[in-house]
Design a protein around this motif. Structure first.
Motif, PDB file in Angstrom:
ATOM      1  N   THR A  34       0.827  -1.206   0.000  1.00 55.83           N
ATOM      2  CA  THR A  34       0.000   0.000   0.000  1.00 55.83           C
ATOM      3  C   THR A  34       0.859   1.253   0.000  1.00 55.83           C
ATOM      4  O   THR A  34       0.612   2.204  -0.749  1.00 55.83           O
ATOM      5  N   ALA A  35       1.886   1.272   0.851  1.00 54.06           N
ATOM      6  CA  ALA A  35       2.754   2.445   0.967  1.00 54.06           C
ATOM      7  C   ALA A  35       3.505   2.728  -0.333  1.00 54.06           C
ATOM      8  O   ALA A  35       3.835   3.889  -0.630  1.00 54.06           O
ATOM      9  N   ALA A  36       3.776   1.704  -1.107  1.00 57.63           N
ATOM     10  CA  ALA A  36       4.561   1.861  -2.338  1.00 57.63           C
ATOM     11  C   ALA A  36       3.719   2.350  -3.515  1.00 57.63           C
ATOM     12  O   ALA A  36       4.268   2.715  -4.558  1.00 57.63           O
ATOM     13  N   ARG A  37       2.407   2.379  -3.329  1.00 59.84           N
ATOM     14  CA  ARG A  37       1.522   2.716  -4.440  1.00 59.84           C
ATOM     15  C   ARG A  37       1.087   4.184  -4.348  1.00 59.84           C
ATOM     16  O   ARG A  37       0.899   4.718  -3.255  1.00 59.84           O
ATOM     17  N   ALA A  38       0.920   4.825  -5.477  1.00 64.73           N
ATOM     18  CA  ALA A  38       0.437   6.208  -5.499  1.00 64.73           C
ATOM     19  C   ALA A  38      -1.015   6.258  -5.055  1.00 64.73           C
ATOM     20  O   ALA A  38      -1.803   5.347  -5.334  1.00 64.73           O
ATOM     21  N   GLY A  39      -1.392   7.327  -4.352  1.00 64.12           N
ATOM     22  CA  GLY A  39      -2.764   7.474  -3.896  1.00 64.12           C
ATOM     23  C   GLY A  39      -3.695   7.898  -5.017  1.00 64.12           C
ATOM     24  O   GLY A  39      -3.313   8.662  -5.911  1.00 64.12           O
ATOM     25  N   ASN A  40      -4.914   7.405  -4.969  1.00 67.67           N
ATOM     26  CA  ASN A  40      -5.947   7.785  -5.937  1.00 67.67           C
ATOM     27  C   ASN A  40      -6.841   8.832  -5.284  1.00 67.67           C
ATOM     28  O   ASN A  40      -7.623   8.525  -4.388  1.00 67.67           O
ATOM     29  N   PHE A  41      -6.719  10.070  -5.738  1.00 70.04           N
ATOM     30  CA  PHE A  41      -7.516  11.153  -5.182  1.00 70.04           C
ATOM     31  C   PHE A  41      -8.655  11.544  -6.120  1.00 70.04           C
ATOM     32  O   PHE A  41      -9.100  12.688  -6.130  1.00 70.04           O
ATOM     33  N   GLY A  42      -9.144  10.565  -6.874  1.00 68.46           N
ATOM     34  CA  GLY A  42     -10.245  10.830  -7.782  1.00 68.46           C
ATOM     35  C   GLY A  42     -11.420   9.903  -7.600  1.00 68.46           C
ATOM     36  O   GLY A  42     -12.259   9.769  -8.501  1.00 68.46           O
ATOM     37  N   CYS A  43     -11.518   9.262  -6.429  1.00 68.04           N
ATOM     38  CA  CYS A  43     -12.624   8.311  -6.216  1.00 68.04           C
ATOM     39  C   CYS A  43     -13.870   8.995  -5.672  1.00 68.04           C
ATOM     40  O   CYS A  43     -14.989   8.512  -5.853  1.00 68.04           O
ATOM     41  N   PHE A  44     -13.690  10.103  -4.938  1.00 72.70           N
ATOM     42  CA  PHE A  44     -14.774  10.948  -4.432  1.00 72.70           C
ATOM     43  C   PHE A  44     -15.788  10.220  -3.543  1.00 72.70           C
ATOM     44  O   PHE A  44     -16.940  10.649  -3.427  1.00 72.70           O
ATOM     45  N   GLY A  45     -15.380   9.117  -2.945  1.00 71.57           N
ATOM     46  CA  GLY A  45     -16.278   8.421  -2.015  1.00 71.57           C
ATOM     47  C   GLY A  45     -17.485   7.794  -2.681  1.00 71.57           C
ATOM     48  O   GLY A  45     -18.514   7.565  -2.026  1.00 71.57           O
ATOM     49  N   LEU A  46     -17.375   7.478  -3.958  1.00 62.63           N
ATOM     50  CA  LEU A  46     -18.527   6.941  -4.682  1.00 62.63           C
ATOM     51  C   LEU A  46     -18.893   5.520  -4.271  1.00 62.63           C
ATOM     52  O   LEU A  46     -19.940   5.001  -4.665  1.00 62.63           O
ATOM     53  N   HIS A  47     -18.047   4.878  -3.459  1.00 64.87           N
ATOM     54  CA  HIS A  47     -18.386   3.528  -2.991  1.00 64.87           C
ATOM     55  C   HIS A  47     -19.703   3.526  -2.223  1.00 64.87           C
ATOM     56  O   HIS A  47     -20.493   2.599  -2.338  1.00 64.87           O
ATOM     57  N   GLU A  48     -19.936   4.571  -1.407  1.00 68.91           N
ATOM     58  CA  GLU A  48     -21.191   4.623  -0.646  1.00 68.91           C
ATOM     59  C   GLU A  48     -22.391   4.811  -1.566  1.00 68.91           C
ATOM     60  O   GLU A  48     -23.483   4.305  -1.288  1.00 68.91           O
ATOM     61  N   TRP A  49     -22.203   5.530  -2.648  1.00 67.88           N
ATOM     62  CA  TRP A  49     -23.283   5.720  -3.612  1.00 67.88           C
ATOM     63  C   TRP A  49     -23.572   4.409  -4.343  1.00 67.88           C
ATOM     64  O   TRP A  49     -24.732   4.078  -4.625  1.00 67.88           O
ATOM     65  N   ALA A  50     -22.499   3.670  -4.652  1.00 66.65           N
ATOM     66  CA  ALA A  50     -22.671   2.380  -5.345  1.00 66.65           C
ATOM     67  C   ALA A  50     -23.330   1.339  -4.457  1.00 66.65           C
ATOM     68  O   ALA A  50     -23.863   0.349  -4.954  1.00 66.65           O
TER      69      ALA A  50
END
Length: 275
Positions: free
Chosen positions: A92-108
């Motif tokens: 996890t630490a070695a991977r770049a962060g994804n700052f484009g998810c916008f919390g859509l998991h709760e909507w899904a």
């Protein structure tokens, strides 16, 4: 050096309990009264660490071994758990962060459904909520969020994480990954100290609030215990809401990085001490 570092064990235990009491005590009072909180009970019901365990302080394997020389060596099963957690955290630490998810998991999780996952109404109509979900590219990398997607939303996710391939997907900007630092910390207890567990718990607490503020629910009337502030939504369906979500997501990723690094270092110390 923090002031708490100069305290003796009894004082540190008392300080630890006092630090966490504002979170634990209201939960216990709600539980006794049969009242449920859809946000703040999450860390006590979803995660398998009892309030009494959270309040109990221990110095951790390394400190106890160094100061007393009498700490028990971890069992083979404990070492296997440490190695598993270490692998996930390092990946996890070695991977770049994804700052484009916008919390859509709760909507899904409510897409196309006639029932909500939580006992609160939606902020938008069901049709508008579905349209928000459908109009975005969903990139959920966390299996324990993805597994709650409704059947109609599963295929919308550009990633398809499974329970057995977490190191291949976990990334450091994920809110659920940040909350799970608490899970990784307590799963390593008592090999790691309670201070680090408390750090991870407080991070998870704050992340959970954002997780639900950005969700499609109307939480009018709920407060930000223990602060007492009123909830306000992070309307990720708007440009302003997206910007706010990303700003807070970056703050949590920055808070989580040293906790993750400390857990990695703790795992490596244990594994090197107990070959």
């Amino acid at each position: 050096m923090r002031v708490v570092d100069r305290l003796n064990d009894d004082e540190r235990a008392a300080a630890h309990a006092a630090r966490l009491a504002p979170y634990v005590t209201p939960h216990l009072e709600r539980r006794a009264a049969g009242v449920k909180h859809p946000v703040h009970d999450f860390l006590f019901t979803y995660y398998n660490f009892r309030p009494a365990q959270l309040l109990r302080w221990n110095p951790g394997f390394e400190v106890e071994s160094r100061t007393s020389g009498s700490a028990e060596r971890p069992t083979h099963s404990q070492l296997a758990r440490v190695a598993q957690v270490h692998e996930l955290l390092v990946a996890t630490a070695a991977r770049a962060g994804n700052f484009g998810c916008f919390g859509l998991h709760e909507w899904a999780m409510v897409h196309g459904s006639e029932e909500n996952r939580h006992p609160m109404p939606l902020r938008l109509s069901a049709a508008d909520t579905d349209r928000v979900t459908e109009s975005h590219r969903i990139t959920c990398s966390h299996f324990d969020a993805f597994r709650f997607f409704t059947p109609s939303a599963v295929g919308m996710n550009s990633l398809q994480p499974r329970s057995d391939d977490r190191p291949a997907y976990e990334q450091p900007a994920c809110l659920h990954g940040g909350m799970d630092l608490y899970k990784h910390a307590y799963r390593l207890a008592p090999l790691i100290g309670s201070d680090l567990i408390a750090d991870a718990f407080e991070l998870a607490w704050d992340i959970r609030i954002l997780d639900m503020r950005a969700a499609p629910y109307n939480m009018t009337g709920w407060t930000l215990d223990p602060t007492g502030e009123e909830w306000t939504p992070v309307a990720i369906e708007t440009p302003e809401g997206k910007a706010e979500y990303v700003r807070l997501q970056r703050e949590f990723a920055e808070r989580g990085a040293p906790i993750r690094a400390a857990l990695i270092a703790a795992c490596e110390r244990v594994l090197s001490t107990c070959p």
